[in-house]
Design a protein around this motif. Structure first.
Motif, PDB file in Angstrom:
ATOM      1  N   GLU A  38       0.825  -1.203   0.000  1.00  0.00           N
ATOM      2  CA  GLU A  38       0.000   0.000   0.000  1.00  0.00           C
ATOM      3  C   GLU A  38       0.863   1.259   0.000  1.00  0.00           C
ATOM      4  OE1 GLU A  38      -2.221  -3.420   1.013  1.00  0.00           O
ATOM      5  OE2 GLU A  38      -0.416  -2.632   2.016  1.00  0.00           O
ATOM      6  N   GLU A  39       1.919   1.256   0.807  1.00  0.00           N
ATOM      7  CA  GLU A  39       2.809   2.416   0.840  1.00  0.00           C
ATOM      8  C   GLU A  39       3.507   2.584  -0.506  1.00  0.00           C
ATOM      9  OE1 GLU A  39       6.555   4.299   3.399  1.00  0.00           O
ATOM     10  OE2 GLU A  39       5.956   2.196   3.709  1.00  0.00           O
ATOM     11  N   ALA A  40       3.935   1.468  -1.092  1.00  0.00           N
ATOM     12  CA  ALA A  40       4.615   1.533  -2.390  1.00  0.00           C
ATOM     13  C   ALA A  40       3.702   2.101  -3.467  1.00  0.00           C
ATOM     14  CB  ALA A  40       5.116   0.150  -2.785  1.00  0.00           C
ATOM     15  N   MET A  41       2.440   1.640  -3.498  1.00  0.00           N
ATOM     16  CA  MET A  41       1.507   2.133  -4.516  1.00  0.00           C
ATOM     17  C   MET A  41       1.273   3.634  -4.368  1.00  0.00           C
ATOM     18  SD  MET A  41       0.892  -0.519  -6.332  1.00  0.00           S
ATOM     19  CE  MET A  41       2.586  -0.952  -5.884  1.00  0.00           C
ATOM     20  N   LYS A  42       1.134   4.085  -3.140  1.00  0.00           N
ATOM     21  CA  LYS A  42       0.899   5.508  -2.893  1.00  0.00           C
ATOM     22  C   LYS A  42       2.075   6.341  -3.393  1.00  0.00           C
ATOM     23  CE  LYS A  42      -0.093   8.818   0.816  1.00  0.00           C
ATOM     24  NZ  LYS A  42      -0.331   8.988   2.282  1.00  0.00           N
ATOM     25  N   LEU A  43       3.285   5.882  -3.114  1.00  0.00           N
ATOM     26  CA  LEU A  43       4.468   6.621  -3.538  1.00  0.00           C
ATOM     27  C   LEU A  43       4.665   6.560  -5.051  1.00  0.00           C
ATOM     28  CD1 LEU A  43       6.890   5.541  -0.678  1.00  0.00           C
ATOM     29  CD2 LEU A  43       6.006   7.844  -1.066  1.00  0.00           C
ATOM     30  N   MET A  44       4.391   5.420  -5.642  1.00  0.00           N
ATOM     31  CA  MET A  44       4.557   5.303  -7.090  1.00  0.00           C
ATOM     32  C   MET A  44       3.619   6.247  -7.834  1.00  0.00           C
ATOM     33  SD  MET A  44       5.067   1.165  -7.466  1.00  0.00           S
ATOM     34  CE  MET A  44       5.771   1.053  -9.111  1.00  0.00           C
ATOM     35  N   ASN A  45       2.424   6.436  -7.312  1.00  0.00           N
ATOM     36  CA  ASN A  45       1.444   7.318  -7.947  1.00  0.00           C
ATOM     37  C   ASN A  45       1.643   8.783  -7.589  1.00  0.00           C
ATOM     38  OD1 ASN A  45       0.031   5.382  -9.434  1.00  0.00           O
ATOM     39  ND2 ASN A  45      -1.316   4.888  -7.713  1.00  0.00           N
ATOM     40  N   ASP A  46       2.517   9.072  -6.637  1.00  0.00           N
ATOM     41  CA  ASP A  46       2.767  10.448  -6.211  1.00  0.00           C
ATOM     42  C   ASP A  46       3.748  11.105  -7.177  1.00  0.00           C
ATOM     43  OD1 ASP A  46       2.861  12.810  -4.767  1.00  0.00           O
ATOM     44  OD2 ASP A  46       4.382  12.058  -3.364  1.00  0.00           O
ATOM     45  N   SER A  47       3.280  11.381  -8.376  1.00  0.00           N
ATOM     46  CA  SER A  47       4.133  11.926  -9.426  1.00  0.00           C
ATOM     47  C   SER A  47       3.285  12.648 -10.458  1.00  0.00           C
ATOM     48  CB  SER A  47       4.915  10.796 -10.110  1.00  0.00           C
ATOM     49  OG  SER A  47       5.653  11.285 -11.212  1.00  0.00           O
ATOM     50  N   ASP A  48       3.875  13.658 -11.082  1.00  0.00           N
ATOM     51  CA  ASP A  48       3.202  14.354 -12.181  1.00  0.00           C
ATOM     52  C   ASP A  48       3.283  13.560 -13.480  1.00  0.00           C
ATOM     53  OD1 ASP A  48       2.536  16.543 -10.582  1.00  0.00           O
ATOM     54  OD2 ASP A  48       4.418  17.591 -11.042  1.00  0.00           O
TER      55      ASP A  48
END
Length: 462
Positions: free
Chosen positions: A380-390
């Motif tokens: 869950e943490e990985a998915m959140k960080l991966m999507n935290d991008s422009d």
């Protein structure tokens, strides 16, 4: 305004190519030739267009050694890898030539109450391809071949860093017998490129480059009612799950970070590693990176060449220095790469730990041989960080649980999703991006849609 375009080789700082920029009159005449030639070209049977383009690919590949050498000197890729660009060009071109008959065939609908109904794919007219220097043939071929096969004329404007690439492609197609005017090149200023887009004669622009340049292309095309395909930047992530095969993950991900000196739109720039294997991953990564040989690109032993220009290397140096000031730590001892010197395009490979998303190194495109590595505690943490991008061009997950990997992939905002590999284009799959990575699609059968328009036929039987 400067009328001579000079290409400075990152290998040794010499001027490798000089070309005179096209005048407004030359641009207009090139467009007129394209418009005239396209009318006859589109009337040829599809099979004949495919055969001519196939012959052009043969001519291009026959010149592989010269082309590879020119790539190395123009943009700095190590000579041992430059020939792969020609092979990749051929692979993609052959796929699209084979796919043309299926992708371009009419869509025939069931007969209905005495009516014949079908949809044909019509060529748009003249397609302008604006190609970048980092993969000068692989990016260009994605649009050139389907556009030509579909019956369009093509004008290519290549990067000022790689002008010979446009010339070599056009030479091959002319040698194969493609009629003059069907495929042409222009070395142009930004002003003349804008003039061509706004001329009323261009019906589609295929652009690969930076986000700011993509915005300028959209502005130029505004009000022309033409289509625009944009492949822009990336800040592509990889996630190493706790069940990943580390031997596979380390080699694959780090090649995705450092190949082409990190100058890849779909190169890996952010790495997230599960906490249970984090320390092991770092040890293996450090060992792997220290095997690179940084040096002049024409040296057969070099595995990591210079960046395309000194200013690009300085940009990455500034990103790294700023991250270190904010608490990041360098995993790689740069002294092991003595060729790396400030004020030159030669830059040591680097991995940064103790990073976070407040740092530019984790959200701003680097386009160089560097990546940040973060420890994560869960999927869950990985998915959140991966999507935290422009950006959203590609993303990769390394796991032995393929079903779970696909489930996680469904959650990632990206154009292409990989499991257990990265930084690769399969020509049978659509190449596209989301968010600031652009819009539109090339490759696969879907790629033909960008360079054609549907034309519906509704025929009543009497």
């Amino acid at each position: 305004m400067e009328s001579i375009q000079k290409t400075v080789s990152p290998v040794d700082g010499s001027i490798y190519v000089e070309r005179e920029l096209a005048s407004g009159d030359q641009v207009d005449k090139t467009l007129l030739r394209a418009l005239s030639a396209q009318e006859q070209w589109r009337s040829l049977p599809l099979e004949e267009r495919v055969a001519l383009c196939s012959r052009a690919v043969d001519c291009f590949v026959d010149n592989k050694d010269q082309i590879a050498d020119e790539i190395t000197w123009q943009m700095g890729r190590p000579i041992q890898f430059s020939g792969g660009e020609v092979s990749g060009f051929e692979e993609r071109a052959r796929f699209m030539l084979d796919a043309a008959s299926s992708a371009l065939k009419p869509i025939v609908l069931p007969k209905r109450r005495g009516f014949d109904r079908y949809i044909k794919r019509e060529p748009l007219g003249v397609v302008l391809v604006i190609a970048p220097w980092n993969y000068p043939y692989l990016t260009a071929v994605n649009s050139i071949v389907p556009a030509l096969v579909a019956g369009n004329a093509v004008i290519i404007k290549h990067s000022a860093q790689t002008p010979l690439c446009a010339e070599r492609m056009v030479e091959a197609f002319l040698k194969a017998g493609v009629p003059e005017g069907v495929f042409q090149f222009l070395h142009m200023s930004h002003e003349e490129t804008r003039h061509l887009i706004q001329s009323g004669g261009v019906r589609h622009v295929a652009f690969t480059g930076s986000v700011p340049a993509g915005k300028e292309i959209e502005k130029a095309a505004a009000g022309q009612f033409i289509s625009v395909g944009l492949e822009l930047g990336g800040k592509d992530p990889a996630y190493i799950r706790e069940d990943a095969d580390l031997d596979v993950a380390v080699e694959s991900v780090l090649d995705g970070v450092f190949f082409n000196s990190g100058q890849s739109c779909c190169g890996i720039e952010r790495i997230y590693v599960h906490q249970s294997i984090y320390d092991d991953f770092l040890k293996r990564a450090e060992t792997f990176v220290n095997q690179y040989k940084l040096g002049p690109a024409h040296n057969p032993e070099t595995t990591l060449g210079p960046m395309v220009r000194t200013s690009a290397a300085e940009f990455v140096r500034q990103q790294v220095a700023e991250a270190v000031e904010q608490g990041a730590q360098k995993l790689i001892n740069e002294k092991k790469f003595p060729q790396s010197n400030s004020g030159t395009p030669y830059l040591a490979p680097q991995l940064l730990v103790n990073v976070n998303h407040s740092m530019r190194i984790m959200h701003e495109e680097s386009f160089g041989p560097v990546a940040g590595i973060m420890k994560v505690s869960s999927d869950e943490e990985a998915m959140k960080l991966m999507n935290d991008s422009d950006f959203g061009l590609t993303a990769a997950i390394y796991t032995q649980d393929l079903e779970k990997g696909v489930e996680l992939g469904d959650q990632i905002e990206t154009g292409t999703f990989f499991i257990n590999r990265c930084d690769y284009l399969d020509p049978s799959l659509a190449w596209t991006g989301v968010k600031q990575s652009g819009r539109g699609c090339t490759l696969s059968e879907l790629g033909f849609e960008a360079v054609t328009r549907p034309k519906s036929y509704h025929v009543k039987q009497v």
